[in-house]
Structure formats: C-alpha cells, structure tokens
Design a protein around this motif. Structure first.
Motif, PDB file in Angstrom:
ATOM      1  N   ASN A 221       0.842  -1.205   0.000  1.00  0.00           N
ATOM      2  CA  ASN A 221       0.000   0.000   0.000  1.00  0.00           C
ATOM      3  C   ASN A 221       0.876   1.253   0.000  1.00  0.00           C
ATOM      4  O   ASN A 221       1.937   1.296   0.621  1.00  0.00           O
ATOM      5  CB  ASN A 221      -0.879  -0.002   1.253  1.00  0.00           C
ATOM      6  CG  ASN A 221      -1.741   1.233   1.375  1.00  0.00           C
ATOM      7  OD1 ASN A 221      -2.755   1.365   0.696  1.00  0.00           O
ATOM      8  ND2 ASN A 221      -1.339   2.159   2.243  1.00  0.00           N
ATOM      9  N   HIS A 222       0.418   2.271  -0.714  1.00  0.00           N
ATOM     10  CA  HIS A 222       1.138   3.546  -0.731  1.00  0.00           C
ATOM     11  C   HIS A 222       0.209   4.646  -0.228  1.00  0.00           C
ATOM     12  O   HIS A 222      -0.914   4.808  -0.728  1.00  0.00           O
ATOM     13  CB  HIS A 222       1.637   3.861  -2.142  1.00  0.00           C
ATOM     14  CG  HIS A 222       2.651   2.874  -2.636  1.00  0.00           C
ATOM     15  ND1 HIS A 222       3.885   2.703  -2.034  1.00  0.00           N
ATOM     16  CD2 HIS A 222       2.612   1.979  -3.653  1.00  0.00           C
ATOM     17  CE1 HIS A 222       4.559   1.761  -2.669  1.00  0.00           C
ATOM     18  NE2 HIS A 222       3.805   1.303  -3.651  1.00  0.00           N
ATOM     19  N   THR A 223       0.679   5.395   0.745  1.00  0.00           N
ATOM     20  CA  THR A 223      -0.169   6.389   1.397  1.00  0.00           C
ATOM     21  C   THR A 223      -0.604   7.507   0.460  1.00  0.00           C
ATOM     22  O   THR A 223      -1.639   8.133   0.680  1.00  0.00           O
ATOM     23  CB  THR A 223       0.555   6.989   2.613  1.00  0.00           C
ATOM     24  OG1 THR A 223       1.820   7.530   2.194  1.00  0.00           O
ATOM     25  CG2 THR A 223       0.808   5.928   3.675  1.00  0.00           C
ATOM     26  N   LYS A 229      -8.627  -0.117   2.217  1.00  0.00           N
ATOM     27  CA  LYS A 229      -9.886   0.476   2.672  1.00  0.00           C
ATOM     28  C   LYS A 229     -10.338  -0.205   3.969  1.00  0.00           C
ATOM     29  O   LYS A 229     -11.511  -0.505   4.167  1.00  0.00           O
ATOM     30  CB  LYS A 229     -10.972   0.319   1.597  1.00  0.00           C
ATOM     31  CG  LYS A 229     -10.569   0.826   0.208  1.00  0.00           C
ATOM     32  CD  LYS A 229     -10.296   2.312   0.195  1.00  0.00           C
ATOM     33  CE  LYS A 229      -9.869   2.799  -1.186  1.00  0.00           C
ATOM     34  NZ  LYS A 229      -9.422   4.201  -1.173  1.00  0.00           N
ATOM     35  N   ALA A 230      -9.361  -0.456   4.842  1.00  0.00           N
ATOM     36  CA  ALA A 230      -9.613  -1.268   6.037  1.00  0.00           C
ATOM     37  C   ALA A 230     -10.775  -0.764   6.879  1.00  0.00           C
ATOM     38  O   ALA A 230     -11.666  -1.523   7.253  1.00  0.00           O
ATOM     39  CB  ALA A 230      -8.345  -1.349   6.886  1.00  0.00           C
ATOM     40  N   ALA A 231     -10.776   0.512   7.194  1.00  0.00           N
ATOM     41  CA  ALA A 231     -11.769   1.028   8.139  1.00  0.00           C
ATOM     42  C   ALA A 231     -13.174   1.088   7.566  1.00  0.00           C
ATOM     43  O   ALA A 231     -14.157   0.984   8.309  1.00  0.00           O
ATOM     44  CB  ALA A 231     -11.348   2.413   8.624  1.00  0.00           C
ATOM     45  N   SER A 232     -13.305   1.258   6.259  1.00  0.00           N
ATOM     46  CA  SER A 232     -14.639   1.365   5.657  1.00  0.00           C
ATOM     47  C   SER A 232     -15.178   0.032   5.151  1.00  0.00           C
ATOM     48  O   SER A 232     -16.368  -0.086   4.879  1.00  0.00           O
ATOM     49  CB  SER A 232     -14.632   2.387   4.513  1.00  0.00           C
ATOM     50  OG  SER A 232     -13.747   1.997   3.482  1.00  0.00           O
ATOM     51  N   THR A 233     -14.325  -0.988   5.038  1.00  0.00           N
ATOM     52  CA  THR A 233     -14.798  -2.306   4.597  1.00  0.00           C
ATOM     53  C   THR A 233     -14.902  -3.294   5.749  1.00  0.00           C
ATOM     54  O   THR A 233     -15.650  -4.271   5.665  1.00  0.00           O
ATOM     55  CB  THR A 233     -13.857  -2.917   3.541  1.00  0.00           C
ATOM     56  OG1 THR A 233     -12.558  -3.148   4.141  1.00  0.00           O
ATOM     57  CG2 THR A 233     -13.715  -2.031   2.329  1.00  0.00           C
ATOM     58  N   GLN A 276      -8.851   8.457   6.906  1.00  0.00           N
ATOM     59  CA  GLN A 276      -7.397   8.307   6.963  1.00  0.00           C
ATOM     60  C   GLN A 276      -6.935   6.898   6.601  1.00  0.00           C
ATOM     61  O   GLN A 276      -5.735   6.620   6.612  1.00  0.00           O
ATOM     62  CB  GLN A 276      -6.899   8.640   8.372  1.00  0.00           C
ATOM     63  CG  GLN A 276      -7.160  10.067   8.812  1.00  0.00           C
ATOM     64  CD  GLN A 276      -6.635  10.326  10.210  1.00  0.00           C
ATOM     65  OE1 GLN A 276      -5.498  10.017  10.540  1.00  0.00           O
ATOM     66  NE2 GLN A 276      -7.494  10.877  11.066  1.00  0.00           N
ATOM     67  N   GLU A 277      -7.875   6.006   6.267  1.00  0.00           N
ATOM     68  CA  GLU A 277      -7.503   4.617   5.993  1.00  0.00           C
ATOM     69  C   GLU A 277      -6.481   4.538   4.859  1.00  0.00           C
ATOM     70  O   GLU A 277      -6.636   5.160   3.812  1.00  0.00           O
ATOM     71  CB  GLU A 277      -8.743   3.778   5.651  1.00  0.00           C
ATOM     72  CG  GLU A 277      -9.509   4.260   4.445  1.00  0.00           C
ATOM     73  CD  GLU A 277     -10.822   3.522   4.227  1.00  0.00           C
ATOM     74  OE1 GLU A 277     -11.160   2.632   5.027  1.00  0.00           O
ATOM     75  OE2 GLU A 277     -11.510   3.845   3.246  1.00  0.00           O
ATOM     76  N   GLY A 278      -5.443   3.786   5.114  1.00  0.00           N
ATOM     77  CA  GLY A 278      -4.389   3.623   4.118  1.00  0.00           C
ATOM     78  C   GLY A 278      -3.468   4.813   3.982  1.00  0.00           C
ATOM     79  O   GLY A 278      -2.520   4.777   3.184  1.00  0.00           O
ATOM     80  N   ARG A 279      -3.701   5.887   4.735  1.00  0.00           N
ATOM     81  CA  ARG A 279      -2.918   7.121   4.585  1.00  0.00           C
ATOM     82  C   ARG A 279      -2.024   7.423   5.786  1.00  0.00           C
ATOM     83  O   ARG A 279      -1.261   8.385   5.757  1.00  0.00           O
ATOM     84  CB  ARG A 279      -3.859   8.306   4.348  1.00  0.00           C
ATOM     85  CG  ARG A 279      -4.706   8.170   3.085  1.00  0.00           C
ATOM     86  CD  ARG A 279      -5.571   9.388   2.840  1.00  0.00           C
ATOM     87  NE  ARG A 279      -6.434   9.210   1.680  1.00  0.00           N
ATOM     88  CZ  ARG A 279      -6.069   9.413   0.412  1.00  0.00           C
ATOM     89  NH1 ARG A 279      -4.824   9.805   0.158  1.00  0.00           N
ATOM     90  NH2 ARG A 279      -6.909   9.219  -0.572  1.00  0.00           N
ATOM     91  N   LEU A 280      -2.133   6.636   6.840  1.00  0.00           N
ATOM     92  CA  LEU A 280      -1.287   6.851   8.007  1.00  0.00           C
ATOM     93  C   LEU A 280       0.152   6.446   7.679  1.00  0.00           C
ATOM     94  O   LEU A 280       0.381   5.590   6.828  1.00  0.00           O
ATOM     95  CB  LEU A 280      -1.800   6.030   9.187  1.00  0.00           C
ATOM     96  CG  LEU A 280      -3.211   6.378   9.674  1.00  0.00           C
ATOM     97  CD1 LEU A 280      -3.709   5.327  10.660  1.00  0.00           C
ATOM     98  CD2 LEU A 280      -3.228   7.756  10.306  1.00  0.00           C
ATOM     99  N   GLN A 293      -7.975  -8.022   1.202  1.00  0.00           N
ATOM    100  CA  GLN A 293      -8.964  -8.801   0.456  1.00  0.00           C
ATOM    101  C   GLN A 293     -10.301  -8.075   0.346  1.00  0.00           C
ATOM    102  O   GLN A 293     -10.833  -7.923  -0.761  1.00  0.00           O
ATOM    103  CB  GLN A 293      -9.141 -10.182   1.090  1.00  0.00           C
ATOM    104  CG  GLN A 293     -10.105 -11.065   0.321  1.00  0.00           C
ATOM    105  CD  GLN A 293      -9.716 -12.536   0.388  1.00  0.00           C
ATOM    106  OE1 GLN A 293      -8.552 -12.896   0.404  1.00  0.00           O
ATOM    107  NE2 GLN A 293     -10.701 -13.396   0.421  1.00  0.00           N
ATOM    108  N   PRO A 294     -10.896  -7.580   1.450  1.00  0.00           N
ATOM    109  CA  PRO A 294     -12.138  -6.811   1.284  1.00  0.00           C
ATOM    110  C   PRO A 294     -11.912  -5.485   0.570  1.00  0.00           C
ATOM    111  O   PRO A 294     -12.816  -4.995  -0.119  1.00  0.00           O
ATOM    112  CB  PRO A 294     -12.628  -6.607   2.721  1.00  0.00           C
ATOM    113  CG  PRO A 294     -11.446  -6.839   3.591  1.00  0.00           C
ATOM    114  CD  PRO A 294     -10.589  -7.825   2.876  1.00  0.00           C
ATOM    115  N   SER A 295     -10.721  -4.901   0.701  1.00  0.00           N
ATOM    116  CA  SER A 295     -10.430  -3.645   0.004  1.00  0.00           C
ATOM    117  C   SER A 295     -10.479  -3.833  -1.505  1.00  0.00           C
ATOM    118  O   SER A 295     -10.980  -2.975  -2.243  1.00  0.00           O
ATOM    119  CB  SER A 295      -9.051  -3.116   0.412  1.00  0.00           C
ATOM    120  OG  SER A 295      -9.006  -2.783   1.783  1.00  0.00           O
TER     121      SER A 295
END
Length: 327
Positions: A221-223, A229-233, A276-280, A293-295
């Motif tokens: 993953n690149h910020t 999309k961990a937090a939204s999926t 902020q998912e994936g951007r930290l 996988q869900p992302s």
C-alpha cells in the motif's frame, strides 16, 4: 469507482489467548478476556443494520471460547457468512457442536512435515490437523487448508497439495506471509517465487488471491494513493468489546462499544478515522491480507480485476454465494 459504501466484513476477536505460539504471530503474547454472549447478540444486530455480510470469528485461537458454537449459530441464523480458522487442537472435541455453522472452515497447516509444521507453530498440532480433517469429512463438512507461505516453506506447497488437500478433496488456500509490528516473517518472496505462487494458484483446488501477488510486486500500500480500505470495509471488534481502528494490526484508536455499535461506527469521530484509511505513516508498504482482500472487492481498480477470477473460483467451489441470496 467505489462499488460499495457499506462494510463487508467483521473480524470479531473472541479472545487474544492462544494454545499455540506461532513464530510469525504475536497475538498469543497478549493477556485477554473473552467476549460475552450479550455483547455478541447486540453487536450482530448492529452489524446487520450496517450491511456487514461476513463474520470472521477469530483470535487467538477462537475454539478456546466455550461458547464459540453459540456465536456461530447466532450469526449463521441471522444470514451472515461465517468463517473460522483454527490450529486444529480443539476441533475434534468440538466438531459436533460446530457442524453446519461455519461456511468457511480453515485448518492451518504450513508443511507436509510434522516436525516442520509443529516447530513453526510452537506446539505439536500437526496430528490434530490430520485428525480434524478426518472428523470434518465424517461430519460432511468441507474445510480448507490454510497454508501460510514463507520463503523457507515454499518447497512444501507441492507436497501438501499432492498428499493432503487433493486426496481429501480440500481447497488449498495460499496465504502469503505479511509483515507487521516487529514480528519476524523472514525474507520477502522474490519475483521468481511470486511467479511460482501465481502459477500454483491456477491449479484445481487451489485458491490464491492474485491481488496479493500484484500488491507485493507494487511494494504494498502507498499512502499517496492507498489501495487499503480497512476502516470502511472491515469492522474490528476486540475481546474487550471495543471497535478498533483502522485495523487490528495498527490499532491506533479503540472505542468502547457499550451496546451502540451502529451509532458508534457512523459517528463523526469514526468517520474522520475512516478518511485516513491507508494514509497513516504506518500504512506505507502494508500487505496485510485480511484487510486487503475486502479492500480489493469494493473499488474498481487493477487489484479488483486481479482478485476477481480467484474470488469467483473460491466462492463457486464453496457455494458461499448462495448464502448471499435473499430468501
């Protein structure tokens, strides 16, 4: 293009306790309570309202919870797809109680060699996996073998396939190891080894999400342009009955649920964390499979197309798509 705005999955940690000491995992080192039936009942109702479709009862070792069969039955009867992964130590004793309640039952096995598998798991559990396969087949269950791949056990993949999964008509799930925190997983797979896995995943009775391979080729993953999309999926619920964001492995923020999961997940504070998912900073280079996988499934991009054929293959083989049909 986003295909789905609602969460897909709940990783429900029934306890962090474990009866194994896997070298590539640190969860067994944590003290932990056990989830309660009352909390599960309320949270499942809220997860249904939020649109979640899959409940993964996980741990630690989920079969250590004395009411795991109750939780699975509750979720199954509410129409959720249920999934559970176990090291096999307790499955033979509990199999009758679990029968028909787990849509995706995974037995962890990382080598055809008893000594090699038991060394990696920190406990003698190889024979229990073999026994679990026999017991599950006798009960008419259709378990999978979850093979976590490292550079030092890649040579065992063929033997597990030829001697264990194919003769028993089981699906072999290839799970490339991923790094997190300070857990040592050895050297990263080379391009040649990734090519080998990609080809292996095309075989009959084998599932490998091709998106995992592409993500590793791309450096994770690149910020600046996150695929995660961990937090939204995915909702992560801890044994303390807390909502953990953005994912278990980072766990930068925990919110007490207190019977109000639906309201909490839609609250302003949680919405800000979702953005902020994936951007930290910690998200840079991440390849954690259970959130990727869900992302891959909710947004049309190259990972969506890479993941689609293998995902369809698995769900057609297992028949889990039928659980999503309205009746």
């Amino acid at each position: 293009m986003r295909l789905r705005s609602k969460p897909v999955l709940c990783n429900y940690y029934v306890t962090y306790r474990c009866n194994a000491k896997c070298s590539f995992c640190d969860i067994w080192e944590k003290p932990s309570p056990y989830i309660t039936r009352e909390d599960v009942a309320q949270n499942l109702r809220d997860l249904k309202r939020l649109g979640v479709q899959v409940i993964d009862f996980t741990g630690g070792e989920p079969l250590l919870h004395r009411e795991i069969d109750v939780f699975l039955r509750m979720a199954h009867e509410m129409g959720f797809i249920t999934t559970l992964t176990t090291n096999g130590l307790l499955y033979p004793k509990l199999a009758d109680r679990l029968k028909g309640q787990v849509d995706m039952l995974h037995f962890s096995l990382d080598s055809a060699s008893k000594e090699e598998h038991d060394t990696g798991r920190g406990i003698a559990c190889y024979d229990f996996v073999m026994e679990s396969i026999d017991v599950a087949k006798r009960l008419g269950e259709r378990p999978d073998i979850l093979f976590t791949v490292f550079r030092d056990n890649l040579d065992q993949l063929e033997e597990v396939y030829q001697k264990i999964t194919q003769p028993n008509k089981l699906m072999l799930i290839i799970n490339p190891a991923f790094e997190y925190n300070e857990v040592a997983v050895g050297e990263r797979l080379t391009e040649t080894e990734l090519d080998y896995l990609l080809a292996f995943g095309k075989r009959k009775g084998v599932y490998l999400n091709d998106g995992f391979i592409q993500l590793r080729r791309d450096g994770g993953n690149h910020t600046a342009d996150p695929v995660c999309k961990a937090a939204s999926t995915t909702l992560v619920i801890s044994p303390e009955n807390e909502l953990v964001l953005p994912c278990y492995h980072l766990g930068t923020k925990s919110f007490p649920i207190q019977g109000k999961l639906h309201e909490l997940y839609l609250s302003q504070e949680v919405e800000e964390l979702k953005r902020q998912e994936g951007r930290l900073p910690e998200c840079e280079g991440c390849t954690i499979n259970c959130y990727m996988q869900p992302s891959f499934a909710v947004e049309v991009n190259k990972y969506f197309w890479k993941a689609l054929p293998s995902t369809l293959k698995y769900n057609l083989e297992k028949g889990t798509w039928k659980r999503l049909l309205p009746f």
